[in-house]
Design a protein around this motif. Structure first.
Motif, PDB file in Angstrom:
ATOM      1  N   THR A 139       0.844  -1.199   0.000  1.00 33.60           N
ATOM      2  CA  THR A 139       0.000   0.000   0.000  1.00 33.60           C
ATOM      3  C   THR A 139       0.878   1.247   0.000  1.00 33.60           C
ATOM      4  N   THR A 140       0.362   2.296  -0.619  1.00 33.93           N
ATOM      5  CA  THR A 140       1.102   3.562  -0.660  1.00 33.93           C
ATOM      6  C   THR A 140       0.659   4.468   0.490  1.00 33.93           C
ATOM      7  N   VAL A 141       1.457   5.480   0.752  1.00 35.72           N
ATOM      8  CA  VAL A 141       1.244   6.365   1.887  1.00 35.72           C
ATOM      9  C   VAL A 141      -0.033   7.186   1.730  1.00 35.72           C
ATOM     10  N   LYS A 142      -0.670   7.472   2.836  1.00 38.92           N
ATOM     11  CA  LYS A 142      -1.849   8.328   2.872  1.00 38.92           C
ATOM     12  C   LYS A 142      -1.446   9.694   3.415  1.00 38.92           C
ATOM     13  N   PRO A 143      -1.379  10.734   2.566  1.00 38.84           N
ATOM     14  CA  PRO A 143      -0.981  12.065   3.034  1.00 38.84           C
ATOM     15  C   PRO A 143      -2.034  12.697   3.938  1.00 38.84           C
ATOM     16  N   ASN A 144      -1.579  13.540   4.833  1.00 37.82           N
ATOM     17  CA  ASN A 144      -2.508  14.375   5.600  1.00 37.82           C
ATOM     18  C   ASN A 144      -3.066  15.495   4.727  1.00 37.82           C
ATOM     19  N   ASN A 145      -2.228  15.953   3.783  1.00 38.04           N
ATOM     20  CA  ASN A 145      -2.632  17.042   2.900  1.00 38.04           C
ATOM     21  C   ASN A 145      -1.679  17.056   1.713  1.00 38.04           C
ATOM     22  N   LEU A 146      -2.066  17.770   0.661  1.00 42.91           N
ATOM     23  CA  LEU A 146      -1.235  17.893  -0.534  1.00 42.91           C
ATOM     24  C   LEU A 146      -0.957  19.361  -0.824  1.00 42.91           C
ATOM     25  N   GLU A 176       0.344  25.571   0.155  1.00 47.41           N
ATOM     26  CA  GLU A 176       0.187  25.213   1.559  1.00 47.41           C
ATOM     27  C   GLU A 176       1.486  25.566   2.287  1.00 47.41           C
ATOM     28  N   PRO A 177       1.414  25.922   3.565  1.00 46.33           N
ATOM     29  CA  PRO A 177       2.646  26.205   4.316  1.00 46.33           C
ATOM     30  C   PRO A 177       3.544  24.971   4.396  1.00 46.33           C
ATOM     31  N   ILE A 178       4.841  25.188   4.223  1.00 49.12           N
ATOM     32  CA  ILE A 178       5.819  24.101   4.257  1.00 49.12           C
ATOM     33  C   ILE A 178       6.428  24.005   5.647  1.00 49.12           C
ATOM     34  N   LYS A 179       6.343  22.823   6.253  1.00 45.82           N
ATOM     35  CA  LYS A 179       6.930  22.616   7.571  1.00 45.82           C
ATOM     36  C   LYS A 179       8.386  22.184   7.478  1.00 45.82           C
ATOM     37  N   ALA A 199      21.560  30.503  -5.622  1.00 44.76           N
ATOM     38  CA  ALA A 199      21.156  29.889  -4.359  1.00 44.76           C
ATOM     39  C   ALA A 199      19.681  30.159  -4.101  1.00 44.76           C
ATOM     40  N   TRP A 200      19.123  29.357  -3.188  1.00 47.76           N
ATOM     41  CA  TRP A 200      17.741  29.506  -2.746  1.00 47.76           C
ATOM     42  C   TRP A 200      17.671  30.406  -1.517  1.00 47.76           C
ATOM     43  N   HIS A 201      16.547  31.099  -1.416  1.00 43.40           N
ATOM     44  CA  HIS A 201      16.299  31.953  -0.249  1.00 43.40           C
ATOM     45  C   HIS A 201      14.807  31.898   0.063  1.00 43.40           C
ATOM     46  N   TRP A 202      14.481  31.488   1.301  1.00 40.40           N
ATOM     47  CA  TRP A 202      13.083  31.421   1.727  1.00 40.40           C
ATOM     48  C   TRP A 202      12.641  32.773   2.280  1.00 40.40           C
ATOM     49  N   PHE A 203      11.558  33.309   1.703  1.00 44.27           N
ATOM     50  CA  PHE A 203      10.999  34.554   2.202  1.00 44.27           C
ATOM     51  C   PHE A 203       9.961  34.299   3.294  1.00 44.27           C
ATOM     52  N   ASP A 204       9.306  33.155   3.236  1.00 41.86           N
ATOM     53  CA  ASP A 204       8.378  32.734   4.288  1.00 41.86           C
ATOM     54  C   ASP A 204       8.174  31.231   4.120  1.00 41.86           C
ATOM     55  N   ASN A 205       7.148  30.671   4.750  1.00 43.07           N
ATOM     56  CA  ASN A 205       6.986  29.219   4.691  1.00 43.07           C
ATOM     57  C   ASN A 205       6.219  28.733   3.457  1.00 43.07           C
ATOM     58  N   ARG A 206       5.986  29.635   2.510  1.00 44.17           N
ATOM     59  CA  ARG A 206       5.359  29.241   1.253  1.00 44.17           C
ATOM     60  C   ARG A 206       6.188  29.605   0.025  1.00 44.17           C
ATOM     61  N   LEU A 233       6.848  16.674   2.830  1.00 43.98           N
ATOM     62  CA  LEU A 233       7.382  18.015   3.029  1.00 43.98           C
ATOM     63  C   LEU A 233       7.148  18.519   4.450  1.00 43.98           C
ATOM     64  N   GLY A 234       6.884  17.565   5.329  1.00 46.50           N
ATOM     65  CA  GLY A 234       6.719  17.898   6.744  1.00 46.50           C
ATOM     66  C   GLY A 234       5.301  17.716   7.233  1.00 46.50           C
ATOM     67  N   GLY A 235       5.147  16.985   8.344  1.00 46.41           N
ATOM     68  CA  GLY A 235       3.829  16.824   8.947  1.00 46.41           C
ATOM     69  C   GLY A 235       2.838  16.063   8.094  1.00 46.41           C
ATOM     70  N   GLY A 236       3.335  15.190   7.217  1.00 48.00           N
ATOM     71  CA  GLY A 236       2.426  14.442   6.354  1.00 48.00           C
ATOM     72  C   GLY A 236       1.914  15.221   5.164  1.00 48.00           C
ATOM     73  N   LEU A 237       2.497  16.406   4.886  1.00 44.62           N
ATOM     74  CA  LEU A 237       2.159  17.190   3.696  1.00 44.62           C
ATOM     75  C   LEU A 237       3.003  16.684   2.531  1.00 44.62           C
ATOM     76  N   TYR A 238       2.350  16.214   1.479  1.00 41.78           N
ATOM     77  CA  TYR A 238       3.058  15.659   0.326  1.00 41.78           C
ATOM     78  C   TYR A 238       2.828  16.510  -0.918  1.00 41.78           C
ATOM     79  N   GLY A 239       3.743  16.392  -1.864  1.00 40.05           N
ATOM     80  CA  GLY A 239       3.608  17.115  -3.119  1.00 40.05           C
ATOM     81  C   GLY A 239       2.486  16.548  -3.967  1.00 40.05           C
ATOM     82  N   GLN A 240       1.681  17.434  -4.538  1.00 37.08           N
ATOM     83  CA  GLN A 240       0.543  17.008  -5.350  1.00 37.08           C
ATOM     84  C   GLN A 240       0.979  16.480  -6.703  1.00 37.08           C
ATOM     85  N   GLU A 241       1.921  17.170  -7.326  1.00 36.39           N
ATOM     86  CA  GLU A 241       2.466  16.711  -8.594  1.00 36.39           C
ATOM     87  C   GLU A 241       3.767  17.434  -8.888  1.00 36.39           C
TER      88      GLU A 241
END
Length: 451
Positions: A139-146, A176-179, A199-206, A233-241
Protein backbone atom coordinates in the motif's frame (compact mmCIF):
# COMPACT_ATOMS: atom_id res chain seq x y z
CA UNK A 1 25.82 22.08 -17.55
CA UNK A 2 25.67 22.40 -13.82
CA UNK A 3 22.68 20.81 -12.11
CA UNK A 4 22.16 22.93 -9.08
CA UNK A 5 20.76 20.86 -6.30
CA UNK A 6 21.34 17.21 -7.22
CA UNK A 7 22.60 16.46 -3.76
CA UNK A 8 21.12 19.19 -1.65
CA UNK A 9 18.32 21.04 -3.38
CA UNK A 10 15.99 21.19 -6.32
CA UNK A 11 13.39 23.85 -7.55
CA UNK A 12 10.07 24.46 -9.47
CA UNK A 13 7.56 26.48 -11.77
CA UNK A 14 4.08 27.21 -12.94
CA UNK A 15 1.92 29.95 -11.78
CA UNK A 16 -1.33 30.46 -9.84
CA UNK A 17 -3.69 33.16 -10.97
CA UNK A 18 -5.56 32.48 -7.76
CA UNK A 19 -2.79 33.83 -5.56
CA UNK A 20 -4.09 36.84 -3.69
CA UNK A 21 -1.57 39.67 -3.77
CA UNK A 22 -2.39 43.16 -2.55
CA UNK A 23 -1.17 45.64 -5.13
CA UNK A 24 -1.40 49.40 -5.25
CA UNK A 25 -0.61 52.12 -7.73
CA UNK A 26 1.72 54.70 -6.27
CA UNK A 27 1.47 57.16 -9.02
CA UNK A 28 -1.26 56.60 -10.76
CA UNK A 29 -1.88 10.43 5.13
CA UNK A 30 -0.93 10.10 8.65
CA UNK A 31 1.61 12.30 10.32
CA UNK A 32 3.92 9.35 10.99
CA UNK A 33 3.79 7.97 7.46
CA UNK A 34 7.24 7.20 6.10
CA UNK A 35 8.59 6.82 2.59
CA UNK A 36 10.80 3.74 2.25
CA UNK A 37 12.95 3.39 -0.81
CA UNK A 38 12.91 0.09 -2.69
CA UNK A 39 15.28 -2.33 -1.02
CA UNK A 40 15.03 -0.56 2.35
CA UNK A 41 14.68 -3.37 4.86
CA UNK A 42 12.43 -1.25 7.06
CA UNK A 43 9.99 -0.88 4.18
CA UNK A 44 9.92 -4.43 2.94
CA UNK A 45 11.02 -7.06 5.45
CA UNK A 46 10.70 -9.72 2.75
CA UNK A 47 12.11 -7.64 -0.08
CA UNK A 48 13.66 -10.64 -1.76
CA UNK A 49 10.18 -11.79 -2.82
CA UNK A 50 11.13 -15.40 -2.31
CA UNK A 51 13.26 -17.73 -0.21
CA UNK A 52 16.56 -16.45 1.09
CA UNK A 53 19.11 -16.43 -1.68
CA UNK A 54 16.54 -16.72 -4.45
CA UNK A 55 17.28 -15.18 -7.82
CA UNK A 56 14.04 -13.16 -7.96
CA UNK A 57 13.79 -9.76 -6.29
CA UNK A 58 10.63 -7.67 -6.07
CA UNK A 59 10.46 -4.13 -4.72
CA UNK A 60 8.64 -3.22 -2.61
CA UNK A 61 8.49 -6.42 -0.65
CA UNK A 62 5.38 -8.29 0.51
CA UNK A 63 2.91 -6.32 2.61
CA UNK A 64 5.02 -3.15 2.52
CA UNK A 65 3.18 -0.09 3.83
CA UNK A 66 3.54 3.67 3.42
CA UNK A 67 5.37 3.24 0.12
CA UNK A 68 5.97 6.49 -1.73
CA UNK A 69 3.93 6.57 -4.95
CA UNK A 70 7.02 7.95 -6.65
CA UNK A 71 9.26 5.07 -5.51
CA UNK A 72 10.93 2.79 -8.02
CA UNK A 73 8.74 -0.30 -8.43
CA UNK A 74 10.53 -3.22 -10.06
CA UNK A 75 11.02 -6.94 -10.43
CA UNK A 76 14.44 -8.38 -11.23
CA UNK A 77 15.90 -11.83 -11.74
CA UNK A 78 19.63 -12.18 -11.42
CA UNK A 79 19.96 -15.19 -13.70
CA UNK A 80 16.95 -15.93 -15.84
CA UNK A 81 14.05 -14.36 -17.69
CA UNK A 82 10.91 -12.60 -16.51
CA UNK A 83 7.94 -14.29 -18.15
CA UNK A 84 5.22 -11.90 -17.01
CA UNK A 85 4.96 -8.98 -14.59
CA UNK A 86 1.58 -7.47 -13.83
CA UNK A 87 1.02 -4.60 -11.38
CA UNK A 88 -2.60 -3.65 -10.67
CA UNK A 89 -4.44 -1.39 -8.26
CA UNK A 90 -7.44 -2.43 -6.20
CA UNK A 91 -9.77 -1.53 -9.09
CA UNK A 92 -7.89 -3.83 -11.43
CA UNK A 93 -6.23 -1.07 -13.46
CA UNK A 94 -2.90 -2.22 -14.84
CA UNK A 95 0.11 -0.01 -14.17
CA UNK A 96 2.34 0.44 -17.20
CA UNK A 97 5.92 -0.78 -17.12
CA UNK A 98 8.74 -1.94 -19.34
CA UNK A 99 11.28 -4.73 -19.54
CA UNK A 100 14.95 -4.24 -20.19
CA UNK A 101 16.48 -5.71 -23.35
CA UNK A 102 17.06 -9.21 -21.95
CA UNK A 103 13.89 -9.30 -19.81
CA UNK A 104 15.78 -9.64 -16.58
CA UNK A 105 14.31 -6.42 -15.13
CA UNK A 106 10.81 -4.90 -15.22
CA UNK A 107 10.26 -1.34 -13.99
CA UNK A 108 6.98 0.54 -13.55
CA UNK A 109 6.84 3.58 -15.83
CA UNK A 110 3.80 5.19 -14.20
CA UNK A 111 3.76 6.85 -10.82
CA UNK A 112 1.37 5.29 -8.37
CA UNK A 113 -1.44 6.99 -6.51
CA UNK A 114 -1.55 8.05 -2.89
CA UNK A 115 -3.36 5.82 -0.38
CA UNK A 116 -3.79 2.94 -2.83
CA UNK A 117 -3.43 -0.84 -2.58
CA UNK A 118 -1.45 -2.66 -5.27
CA UNK A 119 -0.80 -6.26 -6.24
CA UNK A 120 2.29 -7.30 -8.17
CA UNK A 121 2.33 -10.75 -9.79
CA UNK A 122 5.59 -12.03 -11.24
CA UNK A 123 6.38 -15.21 -13.10
CA UNK A 124 9.92 -16.00 -14.19
CA UNK A 125 12.25 -18.81 -15.21
CA UNK A 126 15.75 -19.07 -13.85
CA UNK A 127 18.70 -20.05 -16.01
CA UNK A 128 18.77 -23.26 -14.00
CA UNK A 129 15.20 -24.03 -15.12
CA UNK A 130 13.65 -23.14 -11.78
CA UNK A 131 10.15 -21.61 -12.06
CA UNK A 132 9.09 -18.59 -9.98
CA UNK A 133 5.54 -17.48 -9.30
CA UNK A 134 5.46 -14.66 -6.75
CA UNK A 135 2.70 -12.24 -5.66
CA UNK A 136 3.43 -9.18 -3.51
CA UNK A 137 0.83 -6.81 -2.11
CA UNK A 138 1.63 -3.34 -0.78
CA UNK A 139 0.00 0.00 0.00
CA UNK A 140 1.10 3.56 -0.66
CA UNK A 141 1.24 6.37 1.89
CA UNK A 142 -1.85 8.33 2.87
CA UNK A 143 -0.98 12.06 3.03
CA UNK A 144 -2.51 14.38 5.60
CA UNK A 145 -2.63 17.04 2.90
CA UNK A 146 -1.23 17.89 -0.53
CA UNK A 147 0.52 20.98 -1.85
CA UNK A 148 1.16 22.17 -5.39
CA UNK A 149 4.19 24.34 -6.20
CA UNK A 150 3.81 27.15 -8.74
CA UNK A 151 6.78 28.33 -10.80
CA UNK A 152 6.58 31.94 -11.84
CA UNK A 153 8.49 35.08 -12.70
CA UNK A 154 6.29 37.23 -10.46
CA UNK A 155 2.78 37.22 -9.07
CA UNK A 156 1.22 37.56 -12.55
CA UNK A 157 3.73 36.15 -15.06
CA UNK A 158 4.64 32.53 -15.78
CA UNK A 159 8.23 31.44 -16.22
CA UNK A 160 7.69 28.65 -18.68
CA UNK A 161 8.74 29.25 -22.26
CA UNK A 162 9.46 32.96 -21.90
CA UNK A 163 12.45 35.25 -22.33
CA UNK A 164 13.35 37.34 -19.28
CA UNK A 165 15.84 39.97 -18.22
CA UNK A 166 19.16 39.49 -16.43
CA UNK A 167 17.64 40.33 -13.04
CA UNK A 168 14.85 37.75 -13.10
CA UNK A 169 14.64 35.58 -9.96
CA UNK A 170 12.91 32.19 -9.97
CA UNK A 171 9.91 32.11 -7.65
CA UNK A 172 8.43 28.91 -6.26
CA UNK A 173 5.17 29.41 -4.38
CA UNK A 174 3.50 26.54 -2.52
CA UNK A 175 -0.25 26.65 -1.96
CA UNK A 176 0.19 25.21 1.56
CA UNK A 177 2.65 26.21 4.32
CA UNK A 178 5.82 24.10 4.26
CA UNK A 179 6.93 22.62 7.57
CA UNK A 180 10.08 20.87 6.33
CA UNK A 181 11.88 23.43 4.17
CA UNK A 182 14.91 21.18 3.82
CA UNK A 183 12.82 18.42 2.29
CA UNK A 184 11.09 20.89 -0.02
CA UNK A 185 14.36 22.47 -1.12
CA UNK A 186 15.88 19.06 -1.86
CA UNK A 187 13.02 18.51 -4.29
CA UNK A 188 13.86 21.67 -6.24
CA UNK A 189 16.50 21.95 -8.95
CA UNK A 190 17.83 24.58 -11.33
CA UNK A 191 19.88 23.60 -14.38
CA UNK A 192 21.62 26.34 -16.36
CA UNK A 193 23.62 26.54 -19.58
CA UNK A 194 26.19 28.05 -19.17
CA UNK A 195 26.87 27.29 -15.47
CA UNK A 196 25.65 30.09 -13.20
CA UNK A 197 26.24 30.63 -9.49
CA UNK A 198 23.00 30.82 -7.54
CA UNK A 199 21.16 29.89 -4.36
CA UNK A 200 17.74 29.51 -2.75
CA UNK A 201 16.30 31.95 -0.25
CA UNK A 202 13.08 31.42 1.73
CA UNK A 203 11.00 34.55 2.20
CA UNK A 204 8.38 32.73 4.29
CA UNK A 205 6.99 29.22 4.69
CA UNK A 206 5.36 29.24 1.25
CA UNK A 207 7.69 31.17 -1.04
CA UNK A 208 11.28 30.44 -1.97
CA UNK A 209 13.34 32.26 -4.63
CA UNK A 210 16.45 31.28 -6.56
CA UNK A 211 18.70 33.90 -8.07
CA UNK A 212 22.24 33.99 -9.38
CA UNK A 213 25.04 35.45 -7.30
CA UNK A 214 25.37 38.09 -10.02
CA UNK A 215 22.96 39.11 -12.76
CA UNK A 216 22.30 36.36 -15.28
CA UNK A 217 24.61 36.22 -18.30
CA UNK A 218 22.66 37.11 -21.44
CA UNK A 219 21.65 34.03 -23.41
CA UNK A 220 21.49 31.66 -20.43
CA UNK A 221 19.09 28.72 -20.81
CA UNK A 222 17.36 27.65 -17.61
CA UNK A 223 15.35 24.60 -16.55
CA UNK A 224 13.55 24.56 -13.21
CA UNK A 225 12.02 21.46 -11.66
CA UNK A 226 9.98 20.82 -8.55
CA UNK A 227 9.98 17.05 -8.13
CA UNK A 228 7.74 17.01 -5.08
CA UNK A 229 5.40 14.13 -5.88
CA UNK A 230 5.74 11.39 -3.30
CA UNK A 231 7.87 13.56 -1.03
CA UNK A 232 6.93 14.26 2.58
CA UNK A 233 7.38 18.01 3.03
CA UNK A 234 6.72 17.90 6.74
CA UNK A 235 3.83 16.82 8.95
CA UNK A 236 2.43 14.44 6.35
CA UNK A 237 2.16 17.19 3.70
CA UNK A 238 3.06 15.66 0.33
CA UNK A 239 3.61 17.12 -3.12
CA UNK A 240 0.54 17.01 -5.35
CA UNK A 241 2.47 16.71 -8.59
CA UNK A 242 5.84 17.46 -10.17
CA UNK A 243 6.13 20.68 -12.17
CA UNK A 244 8.83 22.15 -14.37
CA UNK A 245 9.58 25.18 -16.53
CA UNK A 246 12.14 26.28 -19.06
CA UNK A 247 13.03 29.83 -20.01
CA UNK A 248 15.92 31.86 -21.33
CA UNK A 249 17.62 35.13 -20.53
CA UNK A 250 17.65 37.81 -23.21
CA UNK A 251 20.11 40.62 -23.76
CA UNK A 252 20.94 42.77 -20.75
CA UNK A 253 18.75 45.86 -20.25
CA UNK A 254 19.66 48.00 -17.25
CA UNK A 255 18.43 51.53 -16.53
CA UNK A 256 19.86 53.66 -13.72
CA UNK A 257 17.64 56.53 -12.59
CA UNK A 258 19.23 59.17 -10.35
CA UNK A 259 17.00 61.39 -8.21
CA UNK A 260 19.77 64.00 -7.96
CA UNK A 261 20.45 64.41 -11.68
CA UNK A 262 16.85 63.68 -12.74
CA UNK A 263 18.32 61.57 -15.52
CA UNK A 264 18.11 57.88 -16.36
CA UNK A 265 21.00 56.23 -18.17
CA UNK A 266 20.24 53.07 -20.11
CA UNK A 267 22.63 50.22 -20.90
CA UNK A 268 22.13 47.39 -23.39
CA UNK A 269 24.55 44.48 -22.97
CA UNK A 270 26.78 46.72 -20.88
CA UNK A 271 27.02 49.59 -23.38
CA UNK A 272 25.32 52.89 -22.70
CA UNK A 273 22.63 53.93 -25.14
CA UNK A 274 23.66 57.39 -26.39
CA UNK A 275 20.78 58.17 -28.75
CA UNK A 276 17.05 57.42 -28.72
CA UNK A 277 14.96 58.50 -31.71
CA UNK A 278 17.81 60.72 -32.84
CA UNK A 279 17.99 62.53 -29.48
CA UNK A 280 21.20 62.70 -27.50
CA UNK A 281 20.77 60.80 -24.19
CA UNK A 282 24.44 60.44 -23.28
CA UNK A 283 23.64 62.37 -20.07
CA UNK A 284 20.60 60.14 -19.57
CA UNK A 285 16.92 60.33 -20.43
CA UNK A 286 15.35 63.34 -18.66
CA UNK A 287 12.92 62.03 -16.03
CA UNK A 288 10.99 63.14 -13.00
CA UNK A 289 10.93 60.87 -9.93
CA UNK A 290 8.89 60.97 -6.73
CA UNK A 291 8.79 64.34 -5.03
CA UNK A 292 10.33 64.83 -1.61
CA UNK A 293 7.00 65.47 0.13
CA UNK A 294 4.67 63.72 2.56
CA UNK A 295 0.92 63.85 3.17
CA UNK A 296 -1.34 62.27 5.76
CA UNK A 297 -3.71 59.72 4.27
CA UNK A 298 -7.38 59.06 4.98
CA UNK A 299 -6.52 56.67 7.82
CA UNK A 300 -3.85 58.83 9.38
CA UNK A 301 -0.99 57.10 7.60
CA UNK A 302 2.02 59.14 6.50
CA UNK A 303 2.49 58.93 2.74
CA UNK A 304 6.00 59.53 1.45
CA UNK A 305 6.02 60.27 -2.29
CA UNK A 306 9.71 59.61 -2.87
CA UNK A 307 10.58 56.75 -5.23
CA UNK A 308 12.25 53.82 -3.51
CA UNK A 309 15.99 53.60 -4.05
CA UNK A 310 17.31 50.18 -4.97
CA UNK A 311 17.33 47.54 -7.66
CA UNK A 312 13.83 47.08 -9.08
CA UNK A 313 12.94 44.25 -11.45
CA UNK A 314 10.42 44.82 -14.24
CA UNK A 315 7.24 42.84 -13.59
CA UNK A 316 4.46 43.74 -16.05
CA UNK A 317 3.75 46.00 -19.00
CA UNK A 318 0.46 47.78 -19.71
CA UNK A 319 -0.47 49.80 -22.76
CA UNK A 320 -2.89 51.62 -20.48
CA UNK A 321 -3.34 51.37 -16.72
CA UNK A 322 -5.72 53.05 -14.30
CA UNK A 323 -3.92 54.80 -11.46
CA UNK A 324 -5.62 56.34 -8.45
CA UNK A 325 -4.36 58.02 -5.31
CA UNK A 326 -7.03 56.12 -3.35
CA UNK A 327 -4.86 53.01 -3.75
CA UNK A 328 -2.38 54.43 -1.24
CA UNK A 329 -4.71 56.43 0.99
CA UNK A 330 -5.48 59.80 -0.58
CA UNK A 331 -9.22 59.97 -1.18
CA UNK A 332 -9.97 63.65 -0.60
CA UNK A 333 -10.61 65.21 -4.00
CA UNK A 334 -9.53 68.57 -2.62
CA UNK A 335 -6.02 67.29 -2.03
CA UNK A 336 -3.48 68.50 -4.63
CA UNK A 337 -2.23 64.88 -4.68
CA UNK A 338 -5.61 63.33 -5.50
CA UNK A 339 -5.96 61.72 -8.93
CA UNK A 340 -7.79 58.98 -10.79
CA UNK A 341 -6.66 58.63 -14.37
CA UNK A 342 -5.58 56.27 -17.14
CA UNK A 343 -1.84 56.24 -17.75
CA UNK A 344 -0.29 55.11 -21.02
CA UNK A 345 2.77 52.89 -21.46
CA UNK A 346 2.95 51.85 -17.81
CA UNK A 347 5.62 49.33 -16.73
CA UNK A 348 5.31 48.01 -13.17
CA UNK A 349 8.53 47.74 -11.15
CA UNK A 350 7.18 47.07 -7.65
CA UNK A 351 4.10 45.78 -5.84
CA UNK A 352 3.71 49.06 -3.96
CA UNK A 353 2.72 50.79 -7.18
CA UNK A 354 5.91 52.12 -8.76
CA UNK A 355 5.97 52.26 -12.55
CA UNK A 356 7.90 54.02 -15.23
CA UNK A 357 5.38 55.47 -17.65
CA UNK A 358 4.48 58.18 -20.10
CA UNK A 359 3.98 61.56 -18.45
CA UNK A 360 3.42 64.18 -21.13
CA UNK A 361 1.69 66.61 -18.74
CA UNK A 362 4.87 67.76 -17.01
CA UNK A 363 7.56 67.60 -19.69
CA UNK A 364 9.07 70.97 -18.60
CA UNK A 365 9.91 69.36 -15.23
CA UNK A 366 11.68 66.32 -16.70
CA UNK A 367 15.38 66.49 -15.98
CA UNK A 368 14.82 69.41 -13.61
CA UNK A 369 12.39 68.69 -10.76
CA UNK A 370 11.05 65.52 -9.14
CA UNK A 371 7.27 65.95 -9.16
CA UNK A 372 5.70 62.48 -9.34
CA UNK A 373 3.92 60.50 -6.64
CA UNK A 374 6.61 57.81 -6.72
CA UNK A 375 6.78 56.69 -10.33
CA UNK A 376 9.43 57.49 -12.93
CA UNK A 377 7.90 59.96 -15.40
CA UNK A 378 9.20 59.76 -18.96
CA UNK A 379 8.34 61.99 -21.92
CA UNK A 380 6.77 60.84 -25.22
CA UNK A 381 10.07 61.17 -27.09
CA UNK A 382 11.54 58.22 -25.13
CA UNK A 383 8.72 56.18 -23.59
CA UNK A 384 7.90 54.09 -26.68
CA UNK A 385 11.52 52.94 -26.96
CA UNK A 386 11.67 52.14 -23.24
CA UNK A 387 8.34 50.34 -23.33
CA UNK A 388 9.29 48.23 -26.35
CA UNK A 389 12.81 47.46 -25.09
CA UNK A 390 12.31 46.54 -21.44
CA UNK A 391 10.74 43.21 -20.53
CA UNK A 392 9.98 41.35 -17.26
CA UNK A 393 13.24 40.61 -15.48
CA UNK A 394 15.06 43.73 -16.70
CA UNK A 395 16.63 46.07 -14.16
CA UNK A 396 15.57 49.57 -13.11
CA UNK A 397 18.09 50.73 -10.50
CA UNK A 398 16.99 53.87 -8.64
CA UNK A 399 19.52 55.96 -6.70
CA UNK A 400 19.72 58.87 -4.25
CA UNK A 401 16.10 59.21 -3.15
CA UNK A 402 16.72 58.65 0.55
CA UNK A 403 14.09 55.88 0.81
CA UNK A 404 15.08 52.23 0.33
CA UNK A 405 13.15 49.46 -1.42
CA UNK A 406 11.92 46.61 0.78
CA UNK A 407 13.14 43.21 -0.56
CA UNK A 408 9.56 41.90 -0.33
CA UNK A 409 8.19 44.73 -2.44
CA UNK A 410 7.76 43.15 -5.85
CA UNK A 411 11.05 41.47 -6.75
CA UNK A 412 13.49 43.23 -4.44
CA UNK A 413 15.74 40.16 -4.33
CA UNK A 414 18.81 42.15 -5.35
CA UNK A 415 18.40 44.33 -2.27
CA UNK A 416 19.67 41.40 -0.21
CA UNK A 417 23.43 40.88 0.03
CA UNK A 418 24.80 37.52 -1.12
CA UNK A 419 25.80 36.66 2.44
CA UNK A 420 22.30 37.29 3.74
CA UNK A 421 20.78 35.64 0.69
CA UNK A 422 22.44 32.28 1.25
CA UNK A 423 21.65 32.53 4.97
CA UNK A 424 18.02 32.22 3.88
CA UNK A 425 18.63 28.77 2.39
CA UNK A 426 17.28 25.77 4.30
CA UNK A 427 20.38 23.79 3.26
CA UNK A 428 24.08 24.64 3.64
CA UNK A 429 25.50 26.76 0.81
CA UNK A 430 29.10 27.42 -0.09
CA UNK A 431 29.03 31.17 -0.80
CA UNK A 432 31.57 30.72 -3.59
CA UNK A 433 29.83 27.87 -5.38
CA UNK A 434 26.59 27.37 -7.22
CA UNK A 435 23.88 26.22 -4.84
CA UNK A 436 24.05 22.50 -4.19
CA UNK A 437 26.60 21.62 -6.88
CA UNK A 438 28.79 18.63 -6.11
CA UNK A 439 31.87 20.05 -7.82
CA UNK A 440 33.10 23.63 -8.23
CA UNK A 441 31.54 25.41 -11.16
CA UNK A 442 33.48 27.56 -13.59
CA UNK A 443 33.60 31.05 -12.00
CA UNK A 444 31.05 33.40 -13.51
CA UNK A 445 32.68 36.45 -15.10
CA UNK A 446 32.08 39.84 -13.55
CA UNK A 447 28.74 41.19 -14.72
CA UNK A 448 29.62 43.66 -17.46
CA UNK A 449 26.02 44.82 -17.71
CA UNK A 450 26.35 46.91 -14.57
CA UNK A 451 28.25 50.08 -15.44
Amino acid sequence: MVRSGRSRLRIAAAFALTVAVALTSACGGSADAKWHSPGDSTASPGASGGPSGSALTISPGPNAKNVSPAASIKAEIAAGTLTEVKLTNSAGKVVKGRYDADKRTWTATEKLGYNKAYTMKVTATGDDGKQYDQTNKFTTVKPNNLTLPYLRANYAVLLNGGTFGVGQPITVWFDEPIKDKKAAQKALSVTTDPPVYGAWHWFDNREVHWRPKEYWPAGTKVTVKANVYGKNLGGGLYGQEDVSATFKIGESHIAIADAKTKRMKVYVDGKQVKKINGRDVSAGIPVSLGKDQVETGANGELIDFRTYSGVHVVMQKHQEYRMTSASFGITDKKSPNYYDTLIKKAVRISNSGEFFHMADWNIPQHGKVNTSHGCINIGPAYINWMFDTFRPGDIIDVKNTGKNLDPRDGLGDWQISWKKWIAGSALPVDPELSEGTETPATPQPTNTATP
